[in-house]
Motif scaffolding. Structure first.
Motif, mmCIF file in Angstrom:
data_model
loop_
_atom_site.group_PDB
_atom_site.id
_atom_site.type_symbol
_atom_site.label_atom_id
_atom_site.label_comp_id
_atom_site.label_asym_id
_atom_site.label_seq_id
_atom_site.Cartn_x
_atom_site.Cartn_y
_atom_site.Cartn_z
ATOM 1 N N PHE A 65 0.848 -1.187 0.000
ATOM 2 C CA PHE A 65 0.000 0.000 0.000
ATOM 3 C C PHE A 65 0.884 1.238 0.000
ATOM 4 N N THR A 90 -4.740 6.272 9.598
ATOM 5 C CA THR A 90 -5.999 6.120 8.856
ATOM 6 C C THR A 90 -5.846 5.124 7.722
ATOM 7 N N ILE A 91 -4.730 5.193 7.015
ATOM 8 C CA ILE A 91 -4.486 4.268 5.903
ATOM 9 C C ILE A 91 -4.271 2.851 6.427
ATOM 10 N N ARG A 94 -7.613 1.344 7.264
ATOM 11 C CA ARG A 94 -8.351 1.009 6.044
ATOM 12 C C ARG A 94 -7.830 -0.273 5.411
ATOM 13 N N GLU A 95 -6.529 -0.402 5.314
ATOM 14 C CA GLU A 95 -5.948 -1.575 4.661
ATOM 15 C C GLU A 95 -6.142 -2.836 5.500
#
Length: 250
Positions: A65, A90-91, A94-95
């Protein structure tokens, strides 16, 4: 419940992994590999190479990612870093949720050791407020160990303290009070040039422990300019650089 295992992988040499680290990677359901953008593909590639060498069948899934970049327009350094860590957390969330919707064990390969001038644990703390998360840490070989091993020197003089600091701190505040030996990490380049070099020796290493390792040592007055030149050349050749140095006053 998600278990996030932060695995210290040394400085990019697969032989730096401990047996505990290898077992932790093989026990994961998912291994996250961040991409840091153009010019830093080697970092993701090294993580993939490590996984190729140590994972057993059936191997965990690898998922890559993209990481955000720090906003250079935020004038306050601490705020800039905090905002960046918020964006990374946050990423991550999400992942992880997308890849492990029913929970499981996700591993993240951390350069050096997660405890020493690394922000992975701080990012993981942000995740705890957003999801059910259990964090585990597998310690790794630090860049300091790779530095001293590469030069075959002890970290400290007999009975003497050592200060571990950053290039920013050295540049802003000078030589730490009461220290004969200083280890400098996270230097954007040449913070030692702000010091009076008289009586200071330096041991500098780039890409510590890796095949393209570069080591220079000598009086700061003589070796300092060489380091600045070699560092710029290496960064241009590879698109990125990780370096660390130890300085000692006579």
């Amino acid at each position: 419940m998600i278990t996030l295992t932060l695995v210290g992988i040394g400085s990019g040499n697969p032989q730096h992994l401990t047996l505990q680290a290898i077992e932790a990677l093989n026990s994961a359901d998912l291994i996250l590999i961040p991409r840091k953008g153009k010019g830093k593909d080697d970092l993701a590639g090294l993580r993939r190479d490590i996984c190729t060498q140590v994972l057993r069948d059936p191997a965990p899934r690898l998922h890559e990612f993209d990481l955000p970049v720090r906003d250079p327009n935020t004038p306050d350094y601490r705020q800039r870093v905090d905002d960046w860590h918020d964006a990374i957390a946050t990423i991550w969330q999400r992942e992880i949720v997308a890849q492990l919707p029913k929970g499981g064990n996700v591993a993240f390969l951390v350069w050096g050791d997660p405890s020493l001038y690394d922000s992975t644990l701080r990012i993981a703390e942000r995740l705890k407020s957003q999801m059910a998360l259990n964090v585990q840490v597998v310690p790794g070989i630090t860049a300091i160990q790779a530095l001293t091993a590469g030069h075959a020197i002890p970290l400290n003089d007999i009975g003497a303290p050592v200060v571990i600091t950053t290039g920013r701190q050295l540049r802003d505040n000078g030589w730490p009070t009461g220290a004969d030996t200083v280890v400098v990490m996270l230097d954007a380049g040449g913070a030692f040039e702000t010091l009076d070099p008289v009586g200071i020796d330096i041991w500098w290493t780039a890409y510590a422990g890796m095949e393209n390792e570069i080591c220079l040592h000598g009086p700061l007055s003589e070796v300092g300019p060489q380091i600045v030149t070699r560092r710029a050349e290496a960064r241009a050749d590879h698109g990125w650089i990780m370096d660390i140095y130890l300085m000692r006053r006579a």
